[in-house]
Design a protein around this motif. Structure first.
Motif, PDB file in Angstrom:
ATOM      1  N   ASP A 157      11.878   5.132  41.660  1.00 50.22           N
ATOM      2  CA  ASP A 157      11.595   6.202  42.615  1.00 50.22           C
ATOM      3  C   ASP A 157      10.252   6.839  42.285  1.00 50.22           C
ATOM      4  N   ASP A 158       9.720   7.612  43.230  1.00 47.64           N
ATOM      5  CA  ASP A 158       8.394   8.194  43.028  1.00 47.64           C
ATOM      6  C   ASP A 158       8.420   9.477  42.207  1.00 47.64           C
ATOM      7  N   ASP A 159       9.593   9.889  41.704  1.00 49.97           N
ATOM      8  CA  ASP A 159       9.659  11.049  40.806  1.00 49.97           C
ATOM      9  C   ASP A 159      10.057  10.628  39.394  1.00 49.97           C
ATOM     10  N   VAL A 160       9.776   9.364  39.057  1.00 50.22           N
ATOM     11  CA  VAL A 160      10.110   8.813  37.747  1.00 50.22           C
ATOM     12  C   VAL A 160       8.833   8.625  36.934  1.00 50.22           C
ATOM     13  N   PHE A 161       8.899   8.993  35.642  1.00 47.58           N
ATOM     14  CA  PHE A 161       7.777   8.745  34.722  1.00 47.58           C
ATOM     15  C   PHE A 161       8.137   7.564  33.839  1.00 47.58           C
ATOM     16  N   VAL A 162       7.269   6.559  33.786  1.00 45.57           N
ATOM     17  CA  VAL A 162       7.521   5.339  33.019  1.00 45.57           C
ATOM     18  C   VAL A 162       6.642   5.324  31.769  1.00 45.57           C
ATOM     19  N   ASP A 163       7.278   5.163  30.605  1.00 39.88           N
ATOM     20  CA  ASP A 163       6.535   4.949  29.360  1.00 39.88           C
ATOM     21  C   ASP A 163       6.219   3.457  29.301  1.00 39.88           C
ATOM     22  N   HIS A 164       5.070   3.091  29.823  1.00 35.14           N
ATOM     23  CA  HIS A 164       4.744   1.688  30.041  1.00 35.14           C
ATOM     24  C   HIS A 164       4.638   0.915  28.734  1.00 35.14           C
ATOM     25  N   ASP A 165       4.008   1.499  27.713  1.00 36.13           N
ATOM     26  CA  ASP A 165       3.854   0.803  26.437  1.00 36.13           C
ATOM     27  C   ASP A 165       5.210   0.513  25.799  1.00 36.13           C
ATOM     28  N   ALA A 166       6.090   1.497  25.807  1.00 37.31           N
ATOM     29  CA  ALA A 166       7.426   1.298  25.240  1.00 37.31           C
ATOM     30  C   ALA A 166       8.199   0.248  26.028  1.00 37.31           C
ATOM     31  N   LEU A 167       8.026   0.260  27.333  1.00 32.10           N
ATOM     32  CA  LEU A 167       8.720  -0.708  28.181  1.00 32.10           C
ATOM     33  C   LEU A 167       8.260  -2.130  27.878  1.00 32.10           C
ATOM     34  N   LEU A 168       6.964  -2.331  27.705  1.00 28.33           N
ATOM     35  CA  LEU A 168       6.453  -3.669  27.432  1.00 28.33           C
ATOM     36  C   LEU A 168       6.909  -4.182  26.069  1.00 28.33           C
ATOM     37  N   LYS A 169       7.014  -3.288  25.084  1.00 29.39           N
ATOM     38  CA  LYS A 169       7.548  -3.701  23.789  1.00 29.39           C
ATOM     39  C   LYS A 169       8.992  -4.180  23.935  1.00 29.39           C
ATOM     40  N   PHE A 170       9.750  -3.448  24.728  1.00 25.75           N
ATOM     41  CA  PHE A 170      11.143  -3.829  24.980  1.00 25.75           C
ATOM     42  C   PHE A 170      11.212  -5.187  25.680  1.00 25.75           C
TER      43      PHE A 170
END
Length: 256
Positions: A157-170
């Motif tokens: 959704d457009d009210d979500v903040f994504v921790d992109h670096d942490a996500l890519l590590k996962f």
């Protein structure tokens, strides 16, 4: 001076002892307050500049399909200014998907010309009830235009903040060749009972089973490119229930 009787002496002594014990307990259990606190250096701008010059560390490209109301211009700008900048430094990409509304036609033309990241789904009228159809059309578009370019498609959704670096590590661990690759990722709801109260936002009049199959919450979940292609190919025969996230769960249940 008044002579103190033995009973009064015992009583007074007992009160003093109890008071002393309570005072000792309060003293031992009091919170410890440090005399000084080391404050971290939040030098965000210089860190961002340093990170921008680095090569991508985790080559797991993700397409972030952000489902947005066509009127939420400020939300899309906020994403571009915050976690969207981190995405630009990696192999990933963000696309904003909006529905059709006559009032949004001209503003969206201007926004698309400036940023080039807004996809208008003209076949979907912009309203909350059309979210399941909107999500299906998002997956069809992604499979048609970006099906082989990304390992994962993240619907958020457009009210979500994504921790992109942490996500890519996962995800780097999730696509490890030694393991079974992940294909449906999110915060899962199990044994959720369909809401049958009409005044409720998530009222579902059509789903007849007692509980939904397990499904990932709609604010953010990820599907493999293979799954998105399957949904696109079978979209015409898939049911649309009232809630978008539980609908996706019913689509994927037979895939084990």
């Amino acid at each position: 001076c008044e002579r103190i009787s033995g009973n009064k002496m015992v009583k007074s002594t007992f009160i003093l002892v109890v008071f002393f014990v309570l005072s000792l307990v309060v003293y031992l259990l009091r919170p410890t307050i440090p005399k000084s606190i080391e404050v971290p250096n939040l030098d965000c701008e210089s860190k961002r500049e340093k990170d921008a010059n680095k090569e991508p560390v985790f080559d797991v490209p993700v397409l972030f399909a952000v489902v947005s109301d066509c009127r939420h211009t400020s939300a899309r700008k906020a994403i571009r200014k915050t976690w969207g900048k981190d995405v630009e430094n990696q192999a990933s990409r963000i696309l904003f998907f909006v529905g059709h509304d006559d009032e949004c036609i001209e503003p969206l033309k201007s926004e698309e010309k400036e940023y080039g990241d807004v996809i208008v789904l003209n076949s979907v009228r912009e309203n909350y009830e059309n979210l399941p159809l909107k999500t299906l059309e998002v997956f069809k578009y992604v499979a048609r235009h970006h099906g082989d370019a990304f390992h994962f498609i993240a619907k958020c959704d457009d009210d979500v903040f994504v921790d992109h670096d942490a996500l890519l590590k996962f995800l780097a661990a999730a696509v490890d060749k030694k393991k079974q690759p992940a294909e449906y990722i999110g915060f899962f709801h199990n044994d959720t009972v369909p809401m049958k109260k009409e005044s409720c936002k998530w009222f579902d009049k059509d789903f007849e089973m007692g509980v939904y199959p397990p499904y990932a919450g709609g604010m953010f979940y990820m599907l493999s490119a293979r799954i998105v292609k399957w949904i696109s190919q079978n979209g015409d025969s898939l049911n649309l229930w009232s809630n978008e996230d539980s609908t996706v769960g019913t689509w994927l249940q037979p895939l084990n």
